[in-house]
Scaffold this active site. Structure first.
Site: not given
Ligand code: ADP
Length: 546
Positions: A448, A188, A332, A443
């Site tokens: 929210w 990640t 993940e 919040k």
């Molecule tokens: P990071 O951004 O921490 O590198 P990831 O690439 O695994 O990790 O991103 C996952 C996160 O990206 C999700 O948990 C969510 O918060 C956000 N995300 C992914 N797709 C979408 C979407 N279509 N709309 C909103 N948020 C999204």
């Protein structure tokens, strides 16, 4: 109780079976790659399978064993594609590394994974050279280049990719591995702590590819030309390098140039019909079209995921006659969990309502169960209104982090469901809508405020190019939103006009207490707005209402 067993053969679900299948059935379908210098390379799935076999033999000859981690630091291109298949095919683990991470994170990742080899694009070699003194397990660095273009390097243990392939046999009998064996590793981007590793298996990768072909409405099939703008160094380019050969879809690999003009040029020049990436990239493409009056004559659909799109972006993309497809997922989860497609929209919506509906992240692919958990693990009704943390279970979801007991411990509920850290609602049709990430929640007075909805609303203002809402401590309301805005270049926007615009668009208590203008947004290594950096930057900010 005894059951009557089926009488069917059982063949392991292996990544090598995808490239063998593509070579046999879709052998002529092309892969086109553009490199850093703008040169174009063309070959077919059949040609790729031959070079993959040669590379696999070369790796075995170098002593690579099943389970070894082999790193790649590379843009989207044909050699990276070959590495995906050759490394996993012989039972080793293809560990894709994101070159945009910070130095400390990169060192941590290479050492934590204990990578034996690093394959690197010539343009990224200086990065690896800079890290080399701190890498504890790396034996050799292989530059993804031919002999004539090998760059100079002070590294002693450096090899040339094309030299490795020379003289190797052109076919291979892949080992019959356990389908649960590790195949690929991706960390990640570590927005909160050190990056954590998701270790994909052959089985999860093949099931994800099959699921994503089905879950994308038939967009992946022979006759379609797909361009992954989402990088191959992050979550296997959302699984497209597996789903495309499996479905007979041609591929166009864009290399490192991902600006609006370069993408437009490739889309038109190579007849790209479908592409996928994060919203930031599509804002860039749309801006380029606005400036140049360019059109999209070949593109039929765009997949947008990784961060929330705005309604304005959906409308602008569709104004070019291109269908907007929305997807959600995480490192993940391989990553695609849900998709929102034209075919799944409720009937009788007006065109504007259809576009608004596509703000939702959509319905899960086959094989993934979704549920919402409230505070203290309470169940949350699937009424499209009540929000909770999104929990997942399925064949393409991690069962723990790679060699990280502490992070694994914290990420699953007592029944083994994976806690995504995303907050959202589910409606009766099983359609998910994200409202926030748990760590980005605002919040106010016990209620929210959805930063995603607030940002989407303000992006409809013609003077706003990018926006992010963050929580600022407030003596009366606990927290109130501060809206950070990047104005459209050359436009004179003032706070008053943005606040007036929002007053008509969102609940009155959502209207931010202040607006701060910045020239550009800090981005994460995966091209998303970094709220962590924004929160640091605005720490101690005094709201006019406080
Ligand atoms: P990071 O951004 O921490 O590198 P990831 O690439 O695994 O990790 O991103 C996952 C996160 O990206 C999700 O948990 C969510 O918060 C956000 N995300 C992914 N797709 C979408 C979407 N279509 N709309 C909103 N948020 C999204």
């Amino acid at each position: 109780m005894s059951v009557l067993m089926g009488q069917m053969m059982e063949r392991p679900l292996l990544i090598s079976s995808i490239i063998d299948y593509a070579a046999a059935v879709y052998g002529d379908i092309p892969i086109v790659s553009r490199d850093a210098a703008g040169l174009t390379h063309r070959y077919s799935y059949r040609d790729a399978s031959v070079r993959i076999a040669r590379l696999a033999h070369a790796l075995t000859g170098m002593g690579v064993k099943p389970g070894d981690r082999i790193a790649t630091v590379a843009w989207n291109g044909y050699r990276h594609f070959e590495l995906y298949y050759a490394i996993s095919g012989i039972g080793a683990v293809c560990h894709t590394v994101n070159p945009r991470l910070f130095r400390d994170q990169l060192v941590h990742i290479f050492n934590h994974a204990e990578d034996r080899l690093i394959f690197v694009d010539p343009s990224l070699l200086p990065l690896v050279e800079g890290l080399a003194p701190d890498l504890s397990s790396v034996e050799s660095v292989i530059v993804m280049s031919d002999a004539a273009d090998m760059p100079e390097s002070a590294l002693g243990n450096i090899l040339c990719y094309e030299k490795l392939l020379e003289g190797q046999p052109e076919s291979i009998d892949w080992p019959s591995l356990d389908e649960r064996a590790a195949a690929a590793l991706c960390y990640t981007s570590g927005t909160t702590a050190n990056p954590k590793g998701a270790l994909y298996s052959h089985r999860s990768t093949v099931l994800h590819a099959l699921g994503s072909v089905v879950g994308q409405d038939g967009w992946l099939r022979p006759g379609q030309v797909f361009m992954p703008v989402v990088p191959m160094f992050h979550v296997c380019a959302w699984g497209y390098p597996y789903a495309c050969p499996l479905s007979g879809t041609a591929m166009v690999m864009p290399g490192p140039r991902l600006d609006g003009a370069s993408l437009h040029d490739l889309i038109e020049g190579e007849g790209v019909t479908l592409s996928a990436g994060v919203p930031t990239l599509w804002y860039g493409l749309m801006e380029h079209l606005r400036k140049t009056g360019g059109t999209l004559t070949k593109l039929k659909a765009l997949v947008c995921g990784g961060a929330a799109p705005s309604l304005a972006l959906i409308q602008e993309i569709e104004s070019h006659g291109v269908e907007f497809l929305h997807g959600w997922g995480l490192t993940e989860t391989s990553p695609i969990v849900t998709t929102c497609l034209n075919s799944t929209l409720p009937e009788n919506l007006t065109p504007e309502e259809r576009q608004r509906y596509k703000l939702k992240q959509g319905r899960p692919l086959y094989g993934i169960d979704v549920k919402l958990a409230g505070e203290g693990g309470k169940t949350v009704p699937h009424d499209g209104e009540s929000a909770g943390e999104i929990l997942l279970r399925g064949n393409t979801v991690i069962s723990g982090y790679y060699r990280d007991a502490e992070a694994s411990e914290a990420s699953f509920d007592e029944d083994g469901w994976f806690r995504t850290g995303d907050i959202g609602t589910l409606n009766a049709a099983g359609t998910l809508q994200l409202t926030d990430r748990a760590k980005d929640l605002i919040k106010s007075g016990g209620e929210w405020i959805s930063s995603i909805d607030l940002e989407s609303a303000v992006l409809g203002h013609p003077g706003v190019a990018a926006a992010a809402a963050i929580a600022i401590p407030h003596p009366k309301w606990d927290e109130r939103p501060l809206l950070v805005v990047v104005p459209v270049e050359g436009q004179d926007v003032d706070k008053g006009s943005i606040l007036d615009y929002l007053r008509g668009a969102v609940a009155s208590f959502w209207v931010p207490d202040d607006i701060a203008f910045v020239d550009e947004m800090p981005l994460t290594a995966t091209g998303k707005i970094s709220k962590r950096q924004l929160r640091q930057r605005f720490e101690g900010y005094k709201l006019p209402t406080a």
